[in-house]
Design a protein around this motif. Sequence first.
Motif, PDB file in Angstrom:
ATOM      1  N   PRO A 177      12.432  24.121  -6.844  1.00 28.37           N
ATOM      2  CA  PRO A 177      13.368  23.784  -5.763  1.00 28.37           C
ATOM      3  C   PRO A 177      12.696  23.923  -4.402  1.00 28.37           C
ATOM      4  O   PRO A 177      11.917  24.841  -4.167  1.00 28.37           O
ATOM      5  N   VAL A 178      13.011  22.996  -3.517  1.00 31.08           N
ATOM      6  CA  VAL A 178      12.362  22.950  -2.199  1.00 31.08           C
ATOM      7  C   VAL A 178      13.315  23.472  -1.132  1.00 31.08           C
ATOM      8  O   VAL A 178      14.453  23.016  -1.019  1.00 31.08           O
ATOM      9  N   ALA A 179      12.830  24.429  -0.355  1.00 33.66           N
ATOM     10  CA  ALA A 179      13.640  24.954   0.749  1.00 33.66           C
ATOM     11  C   ALA A 179      13.740  23.894   1.854  1.00 33.66           C
ATOM     12  O   ALA A 179      12.738  23.273   2.209  1.00 33.66           O
ATOM     13  N   PRO A 180      14.939  23.667   2.387  1.00 33.49           N
ATOM     14  CA  PRO A 180      15.114  22.623   3.399  1.00 33.49           C
ATOM     15  C   PRO A 180      14.234  22.801   4.630  1.00 33.49           C
ATOM     16  O   PRO A 180      13.830  21.818   5.257  1.00 33.49           O
ATOM     17  N   ASP A 181      13.912  24.060   4.991  1.00 32.73           N
ATOM     18  CA  ASP A 181      13.124  24.288   6.194  1.00 32.73           C
ATOM     19  C   ASP A 181      11.624  24.394   5.922  1.00 32.73           C
ATOM     20  O   ASP A 181      10.839  24.717   6.812  1.00 32.73           O
ATOM     21  N   SER A 182      11.217  24.101   4.675  1.00 33.78           N
ATOM     22  CA  SER A 182       9.794  24.116   4.340  1.00 33.78           C
ATOM     23  C   SER A 182       9.164  22.778   4.718  1.00 33.78           C
ATOM     24  O   SER A 182       9.867  21.787   4.943  1.00 33.78           O
ATOM     25  N   PRO A 183       7.838  22.709   4.802  1.00 36.24           N
ATOM     26  CA  PRO A 183       7.177  21.420   5.077  1.00 36.24           C
ATOM     27  C   PRO A 183       7.551  20.351   4.052  1.00 36.24           C
ATOM     28  O   PRO A 183       7.722  19.184   4.399  1.00 36.24           O
ATOM     29  N   GLN A 184       7.706  20.776   2.804  1.00 33.41           N
ATOM     30  CA  GLN A 184       8.078  19.812   1.766  1.00 33.41           C
ATOM     31  C   GLN A 184       9.519  19.329   1.954  1.00 33.41           C
ATOM     32  O   GLN A 184       9.818  18.145   1.825  1.00 33.41           O
ATOM     33  N   GLY A 185      10.402  20.285   2.272  1.00 28.52           N
ATOM     34  CA  GLY A 185      11.802  19.921   2.439  1.00 28.52           C
ATOM     35  C   GLY A 185      12.040  19.049   3.656  1.00 28.52           C
ATOM     36  O   GLY A 185      12.955  18.215   3.670  1.00 28.52           O
ATOM     37  N   ALA A 186      11.221  19.238   4.681  1.00 29.00           N
ATOM     38  CA  ALA A 186      11.391  18.471   5.920  1.00 29.00           C
ATOM     39  C   ALA A 186      10.651  17.139   5.890  1.00 29.00           C
ATOM     40  O   ALA A 186      10.775  16.345   6.829  1.00 29.00           O
ATOM     41  N   TYR A 187       9.923  16.865   4.819  1.00 28.34           N
ATOM     42  CA  TYR A 187       9.043  15.693   4.794  1.00 28.34           C
ATOM     43  C   TYR A 187       9.783  14.386   5.065  1.00 28.34           C
ATOM     44  O   TYR A 187       9.407  13.614   5.955  1.00 28.34           O
TER      45      TYR A 187
END
Length: 244
Positions: A177-187
């Motif tokens: 699961p990807v955190a929304p505020d991570s680089p992946q989540g914000a991509y």
Amino acid sequence: MALLPRYLQLLWGREPEGRRGPKPGRSIAEIGAAAVAIADAEGLDAISMKSVANAVGFTTMSLYRYVDSKDELSAVMVDVAYGPADLRYAPEQGWRERITRWAREISARRMAHPWTTEVRLASPPLTPNTIGWMESGLEALEDTPLTSQQRLSTLLAIDGWGQNHVRQTVQMGLTGPVAPDSPQGAYLELVGELVDAAAFPRLATAGPEALGDDDDTFFDEEFDHGLGLLLDGIEALITRTSQA
């Protein structure tokens, strides 16, 4: 006849009788397991003949009684990491269900040891477990009308895609699961900000659609989609082969 390297003799239990020299104090599998533990904890860059020798209480020179090079050590590591292909297919399972299970199982072994996708392959696989996985894959396809070469090529295509999918997933940090505020989540949001809809209209449309599709993890969703494309192509090949 080609000379079987020492590490393969040990892995396959084919060491010649009456071999001179001291009896090895460790099994080749124990050495491989020690190397796997180092790679799991510290990454592939931490693997050297010296580090593995230290882990099993050897001098570096003693390790050369088992493997002649780091490439051979890497082959042993991958074999240990994959483990045996202990799959059992039910008689009622079709080839698609069988090969899907095969691909999922070997991908799970790689996800447990992601460095396996970064190991440099100095030669085609000859170790017992890797050969066992090939045999299991061929078994999954045995009820198809494909030739032996077509089946081997089919396995190579699926396996190559599977390795790359694991590698991409791990490198991009999308293993769960990807955190929304991570680089992946914000991509995708960042793509939306950067992409000019006039210059990249297709990508501008695709981004928001993908952003709203977050029911599955990246690995699972793209695994299902990518493998499905491959299996559809294989099914088309089977149909053409049956009609020939």
